[in-house]
Design a protein around this motif. Sequence first.
Motif, PDB file in Angstrom:
ATOM      1  N   LYS A 205       0.256  57.893  34.265  1.00 12.53           N
ATOM      2  CA  LYS A 205      -0.265  56.530  34.379  1.00 12.53           C
ATOM      3  C   LYS A 205      -1.035  56.124  33.125  1.00 12.53           C
ATOM      4  CE  LYS A 205      -0.621  56.670  39.438  1.00 12.53           C
ATOM      5  NZ  LYS A 205      -1.560  56.692  40.590  1.00 12.53           N
ATOM      6  N   ARG A 209      -0.069  52.969  30.729  1.00 12.46           N
ATOM      7  CA  ARG A 209      -0.992  51.898  30.348  1.00 12.46           C
ATOM      8  C   ARG A 209      -1.016  51.726  28.834  1.00 12.46           C
ATOM      9  NH1 ARG A 209      -4.137  54.024  34.757  1.00 12.46           N
ATOM     10  NH2 ARG A 209      -5.261  55.413  33.332  1.00 12.46           N
ATOM     11  N   TYR A 212       2.390  50.164  27.676  1.00 12.14           N
ATOM     12  CA  TYR A 212       2.463  48.760  28.091  1.00 12.14           C
ATOM     13  C   TYR A 212       1.646  47.892  27.131  1.00 12.14           C
ATOM     14  CZ  TYR A 212       4.290  50.168  32.721  1.00 12.14           C
ATOM     15  OH  TYR A 212       5.037  50.684  33.743  1.00 12.14           O
ATOM     16  N   ARG A 213       0.431  48.376  26.807  1.00  6.58           N
ATOM     17  CA  ARG A 213      -0.436  47.602  25.921  1.00  6.58           C
ATOM     18  C   ARG A 213       0.190  47.460  24.538  1.00  6.58           C
ATOM     19  NH1 ARG A 213      -4.068  50.913  25.841  1.00  6.58           N
ATOM     20  NH2 ARG A 213      -3.897  51.765  23.737  1.00  6.58           N
ATOM     21  N   ALA A 216       3.128  45.153  24.565  1.00 10.34           N
ATOM     22  CA  ALA A 216       2.766  43.813  25.045  1.00 10.34           C
ATOM     23  C   ALA A 216       3.594  43.421  26.266  1.00 10.34           C
ATOM     24  CB  ALA A 216       2.924  42.783  23.925  1.00 10.34           C
ATOM     25  N   VAL A 217       3.722  44.356  27.214  1.00 12.75           N
ATOM     26  CA  VAL A 217       4.436  44.085  28.462  1.00 12.75           C
ATOM     27  C   VAL A 217       3.502  44.405  29.634  1.00 12.75           C
ATOM     28  CG1 VAL A 217       6.675  44.591  27.421  1.00 12.75           C
ATOM     29  CG2 VAL A 217       5.418  46.425  28.581  1.00 12.75           C
ATOM     30  N   ARG A 218       3.935  44.006  30.841  1.00 15.09           N
ATOM     31  CA  ARG A 218       3.058  44.170  31.998  1.00 15.09           C
ATOM     32  C   ARG A 218       3.551  45.208  32.989  1.00 15.09           C
ATOM     33  NH1 ARG A 218       1.479  38.222  34.091  1.00 15.09           N
ATOM     34  NH2 ARG A 218      -0.033  39.504  35.244  1.00 15.09           N
ATOM     35  N   ASP A 219       4.826  45.643  32.838  1.00 13.94           N
ATOM     36  CA  ASP A 219       5.340  46.573  33.831  1.00 13.94           C
ATOM     37  C   ASP A 219       6.481  47.413  33.259  1.00 13.94           C
ATOM     38  OD1 ASP A 219       7.521  44.801  33.714  1.00 13.94           O
ATOM     39  OD2 ASP A 219       6.886  43.720  35.513  1.00 13.94           O
ATOM     40  N   ARG A 220       7.041  48.258  34.144  1.00 15.98           N
ATOM     41  CA  ARG A 220       8.120  49.157  33.734  1.00 15.98           C
ATOM     42  C   ARG A 220       9.336  48.394  33.220  1.00 15.98           C
ATOM     43  NH1 ARG A 220       7.606  54.275  36.550  1.00 15.98           N
ATOM     44  NH2 ARG A 220       9.872  54.475  36.587  1.00 15.98           N
ATOM     45  N   GLY A 222       9.511  45.469  31.839  1.00 15.68           N
ATOM     46  CA  GLY A 222       9.276  44.919  30.508  1.00 15.68           C
ATOM     47  C   GLY A 222       9.369  45.981  29.436  1.00 15.68           C
TER      48      GLY A 222
END
Length: 234
Positions: A205, A209, A212-213, A216-220, A222
Amino acid sequence: MLMDGDECRRTGRYGEAMAPIRVVLVDDHEMVLHGVAAMLSRFPDRVQVIGTASELPRAVRAFTDERPDIVLCDVRLHRASGLDVCKAIRDVDARAKVVFLTVYDDEQYLYQALRAGASGYLLKRVDAHELVRHLENASLGEIVIDPILAGRVAVSAAHLEKGEFWPGARLGLTQRESEVLALLVAGLSNKAIAARLVVSDETVKTHLRGLYRKLAVRDRGGAVAVALREGLFH
């Protein structure tokens, strides 16, 4: 050969007996504190646990009151980071030696620990003899790093020397984040990724995180879309 307890005393450069290393333990799990203390109690002539703490203020207070030779600290704590503990203690005394003992086998934590001034970074899989030996080396001014991480960092450095990068390096991903992303693209669940990389679910996890950062995406979904669009994996 290393021996338990009274069978092996610390000796200095000229063979003189040395006082045991005085250690303060910092971990937010009481069971871990008791376990590590019990492990070290097998070597009373080499190491003595003189205090414990479960959070940053108590850790700093224990250091200030006891002035241990080494603070043995987890890298993640409730309400604070072990990195914050390291910085706070070294603000009190820049000569302080903090060694991390953690389950997190991420090179980025290692780099952050060394930047914070840590004297070492060890994984909780270490056995009692190895832990004592590492603490002794750290007390003598050496930087001690778990062999698994040391080997991984050495390989990464060799690749960088050759100009070779892992997929995603140009996007700012660490090698481990790139591995996690590759397994995401392959459709593995968090639990399956943890099993494949032999790390905890929480470590996965943390990597997610981070990537993702950076992507520049919010989830898997992306993250997978960016990986495919950028041609990171073939």
